[in-house]
Design a protein around this motif. Structure first.
Motif, PDB file in Angstrom:
ATOM      1  N   THR A 204     104.214 -57.657  -8.632  1.00  0.00           N
ATOM      2  CA  THR A 204     104.280 -56.291  -9.116  1.00  0.00           C
ATOM      3  C   THR A 204     105.632 -56.049  -9.758  1.00  0.00           C
ATOM      4  O   THR A 204     106.633 -56.595  -9.329  1.00  0.00           O
TER       5      THR A 204
ATOM      6  N   TYR B  18     105.435 -49.127  -9.140  1.00  0.00           N
ATOM      7  CA  TYR B  18     105.120 -48.447  -7.877  1.00  0.00           C
ATOM      8  C   TYR B  18     106.354 -48.253  -6.995  1.00  0.00           C
ATOM      9  O   TYR B  18     106.229 -47.802  -5.869  1.00  0.00           O
TER      10      TYR B  18
ATOM     11  N   TYR C 198     102.068 -41.566 -10.581  1.00  0.00           N
ATOM     12  CA  TYR C 198     100.805 -42.172 -10.134  1.00  0.00           C
ATOM     13  C   TYR C 198     100.009 -41.202  -9.261  1.00  0.00           C
ATOM     14  O   TYR C 198      98.795 -41.046  -9.430  1.00  0.00           O
TER      15      TYR C 198
ATOM     16  N   GLY D 221      97.979 -51.567   0.711  1.00  0.00           N
ATOM     17  CA  GLY D 221      98.285 -50.792  -0.502  1.00  0.00           C
ATOM     18  C   GLY D 221      97.716 -49.389  -0.440  1.00  0.00           C
ATOM     19  O   GLY D 221      96.971 -48.961  -1.327  1.00  0.00           O
TER      20      GLY D 221
ATOM     21  N   GLY E 291      99.083 -46.574  -0.996  1.00  0.00           N
ATOM     22  CA  GLY E 291      99.522 -45.747  -2.124  1.00  0.00           C
ATOM     23  C   GLY E 291      99.606 -44.272  -1.752  1.00  0.00           C
ATOM     24  O   GLY E 291     100.244 -43.895  -0.766  1.00  0.00           O
ATOM     25  N   PRO E 292      98.938 -43.399  -2.513  1.00  0.00           N
ATOM     26  CA  PRO E 292      99.024 -41.951  -2.237  1.00  0.00           C
ATOM     27  C   PRO E 292      98.385 -41.558  -0.900  1.00  0.00           C
ATOM     28  O   PRO E 292      98.617 -40.451  -0.424  1.00  0.00           O
TER      29      PRO E 292
ATOM     30  N   ASP F 152     101.820 -50.512   2.748  1.00  0.00           N
ATOM     31  CA  ASP F 152     102.168 -50.660   1.334  1.00  0.00           C
ATOM     32  C   ASP F 152     103.439 -51.503   1.274  1.00  0.00           C
ATOM     33  O   ASP F 152     104.158 -51.606   2.269  1.00  0.00           O
ATOM     34  N   ASN F 153     103.693 -52.114   0.105  1.00  0.00           N
ATOM     35  CA  ASN F 153     104.972 -52.823  -0.026  1.00  0.00           C
ATOM     36  C   ASN F 153     105.984 -51.972  -0.791  1.00  0.00           C
ATOM     37  O   ASN F 153     107.066 -52.453  -1.116  1.00  0.00           O
TER      38      ASN F 153
ATOM     39  N   PHE G 165     106.130 -45.201  -1.718  1.00  0.00           N
ATOM     40  CA  PHE G 165     104.799 -44.799  -1.265  1.00  0.00           C
ATOM     41  C   PHE G 165     104.779 -44.619   0.255  1.00  0.00           C
ATOM     42  O   PHE G 165     104.157 -43.684   0.766  1.00  0.00           O
TER      43      PHE G 165
ATOM     44  N   LEU H 282     104.130 -53.635   4.443  1.00  0.00           N
ATOM     45  CA  LEU H 282     103.567 -54.990   4.360  1.00  0.00           C
ATOM     46  C   LEU H 282     103.354 -55.382   2.919  1.00  0.00           C
ATOM     47  O   LEU H 282     102.872 -54.576   2.115  1.00  0.00           O
ATOM     48  N   ASP H 283     103.673 -56.627   2.621  1.00  0.00           N
ATOM     49  CA  ASP H 283     103.286 -57.169   1.332  1.00  0.00           C
ATOM     50  C   ASP H 283     101.929 -57.848   1.497  1.00  0.00           C
ATOM     51  O   ASP H 283     101.716 -58.582   2.460  1.00  0.00           O
ATOM     52  N   ALA H 284     101.035 -57.590   0.558  1.00  0.00           N
ATOM     53  CA  ALA H 284      99.673 -58.137   0.646  1.00  0.00           C
ATOM     54  C   ALA H 284      99.684 -59.660   0.732  1.00  0.00           C
ATOM     55  O   ALA H 284      98.796 -60.251   1.360  1.00  0.00           O
TER      56      ALA H 284
ATOM     57  N   ASN I 150      91.716 -50.871  -1.945  1.00  0.00           N
ATOM     58  CA  ASN I 150      91.052 -50.353  -3.142  1.00  0.00           C
ATOM     59  C   ASN I 150      91.991 -50.497  -4.323  1.00  0.00           C
ATOM     60  O   ASN I 150      92.990 -49.793  -4.430  1.00  0.00           O
ATOM     61  N   LYS I 151      91.684 -51.468  -5.184  1.00  0.00           N
ATOM     62  CA  LYS I 151      92.451 -51.729  -6.403  1.00  0.00           C
ATOM     63  C   LYS I 151      93.929 -52.015  -6.083  1.00  0.00           C
ATOM     64  O   LYS I 151      94.839 -51.295  -6.500  1.00  0.00           O
ATOM     65  N   VAL I 152      94.104 -53.073  -5.310  1.00  0.00           N
ATOM     66  CA  VAL I 152      95.446 -53.523  -4.930  1.00  0.00           C
ATOM     67  C   VAL I 152      95.580 -55.026  -5.199  1.00  0.00           C
ATOM     68  O   VAL I 152      96.553 -55.474  -5.832  1.00  0.00           O
TER      69      VAL I 152
HETATM   70  C1  LIG Z   1      96.340 -48.735  -7.661  1.00  0.00           C
HETATM   71  S1  LIG Z   1      97.289 -48.298  -6.230  1.00  0.00           S
HETATM   72  C2  LIG Z   1      95.952 -48.051  -5.090  1.00  0.00           C
HETATM   73  C3  LIG Z   1      96.307 -47.074  -4.059  1.00  0.00           C
HETATM   74  C4  LIG Z   1      95.200 -46.653  -3.076  1.00  0.00           C
HETATM   75  N1  LIG Z   1      94.432 -47.779  -2.634  1.00  0.00           N
HETATM   76  C5  LIG Z   1      94.303 -45.621  -3.678  1.00  0.00           C
HETATM   77  O1  LIG Z   1      93.106 -45.882  -3.849  1.00  0.00           O
HETATM   78  O2  LIG Z   1      94.777 -44.522  -3.982  1.00  0.00           O
HETATM   79  C6  LIG Z   1      97.962 -49.826  -5.758  1.00  0.00           C
HETATM   80  C7  LIG Z   1      98.824 -49.748  -4.518  1.00  0.00           C
HETATM   81  O3  LIG Z   1      99.035 -51.069  -4.071  1.00  0.00           O
HETATM   82  C8  LIG Z   1     100.391 -51.240  -3.751  1.00  0.00           C
HETATM   83  N2  LIG Z   1     100.687 -52.670  -3.954  1.00  0.00           N
HETATM   84  C9  LIG Z   1     100.756 -53.347  -5.131  1.00  0.00           C
HETATM   85  N3  LIG Z   1     101.046 -54.641  -4.905  1.00  0.00           N
HETATM   86  C10 LIG Z   1     101.160 -54.774  -3.551  1.00  0.00           C
HETATM   87  C11 LIG Z   1     101.448 -55.860  -2.692  1.00  0.00           C
HETATM   88  N4  LIG Z   1     101.710 -57.084  -3.171  1.00  0.00           N
HETATM   89  N5  LIG Z   1     101.471 -55.633  -1.362  1.00  0.00           N
HETATM   90  C12 LIG Z   1     101.229 -54.405  -0.856  1.00  0.00           C
HETATM   91  N6  LIG Z   1     100.954 -53.327  -1.612  1.00  0.00           N
HETATM   92  C13 LIG Z   1     100.914 -53.511  -2.942  1.00  0.00           C
HETATM   93  C14 LIG Z   1     101.152 -50.310  -4.666  1.00  0.00           C
HETATM   94  O4  LIG Z   1     102.428 -50.003  -4.176  1.00  0.00           O
HETATM   95  C15 LIG Z   1     100.204 -49.126  -4.717  1.00  0.00           C
HETATM   96  O5  LIG Z   1     100.464 -48.243  -3.673  1.00  0.00           O
END
Ligand SMILES: C[S@@+](CC[C@H](N)C(=O)[O-])C[C@H]1O[C@@H](n2cnc3c(N)ncnc32)[C@H](O)[C@@H]1O
Length: 189
Positions: free
Chosen positions: A2, A6, A15, A45, A47-48, A65-66, A70, A86-88, A103-105
């Motif tokens: 990333t 974010y 975002y 992840g 996010g919001p 989230d990483n 957020f 946490l990092d994914a 969801n979309k992470v």
């Molecule tokens: C598109 S947003 C999705 C947020 C949430 N799932 C939603 O539906 O509102 C992506 C999220 O993934 C997090 N993210 C991106 N890469 C990541 C990683 N390697 N590890 C953990 N979180 C990650 C970002 O910080 C962000 O909060």
């Protein structure tokens, strides 16, 4: 893989504004068909925190989230919630869960990083654990707003998950356009 999008206060605020009408209710309904209510669930992840709020109604949910920005937002909006930084890719936690949701992470991971997260998800799931993850459907990869985006199809997902998971379903769904997204649901081997 990333970028900074974010990670800064301004981009996180942007975002949250842009995504205010988006939620994973449809995906969570699918998850509820295979993961009993009150199970322990890790969201990667968060996010919001929109999906976190819905998941919190049915599950013993831990958000993560990483992005510190957020996480600060999640904790301030949900002071009683459980959250982990946490990092994914590495998922450095000694906690175990009945399910893992995102969801979309995971489309932000390259092919090798996806292999790493699949193995870690296997390791931190209880036996018979369930995973439920959404991806953007397509071919190849690109950089969008400075963020790496890896597109997937049924075959790339099967290849990545096959070693550690029995795939229950990979289905198309619509986010912005017809069949632009994929939902993977699988069971720990
Ligand atoms: C598109 S947003 C999705 C947020 C949430 N799932 C939603 O539906 O509102 C992506 C999220 O993934 C997090 N993210 C991106 N890469 C990541 C990683 N390697 N590890 C953990 N979180 C990650 C970002 O910080 C962000 O909060």
């Amino acid at each position: 893989m990333t970028g900074t999008y974010y990670k800064t206060k301004e981009s996180v605020e942007e975002y949250i504004r842009l995504a205010k009408d988006a939620n994973g209710e449809f995906l969570i309904e699918k998850l509820k068909q295979v993961l009993p209510s009150n199970s322990t669930l890790l969201e990667i992840g968060s996010g919001p925190g929109t999906d976190w709020k819905i998941l919190n109604k049915s599950y013993d949910i831990t958000g993560s989230d990483n992005s510190t920005e957020f996480l600060n937002h999640l904790i301030s909006k949900n002071p009683k919630g459980k959250f982990l930084e946490l990092d994914a890719i590495t998922l450095k936690t000694d906690k175990k869960f009945d399910g893992i949701y995102s969801n979309k992470v995971l489309h932000h991971l390259n092919d090798n990083e996806l292999i790493d997260t699949v193995k870690r998800q296997y390791e931190i799931l209880n036996s018979n654990g369930i995973i439920c993850h959404s991806f953007w459907k397509g071919e190849g990869s690109e950089v969008f707003k400075g963020l790496f985006v890896n597109y997937h199809n049924e075959s790339t997902l099967r290849k990545a998950y096959l070693k550690y998971f029995d795939i229950l379903s990979i289905s198309d769904y619509n986010e912005f356009e017809d069949n632009d997204s994929l939902l993977l649901i699988a069971n720990k081997k």
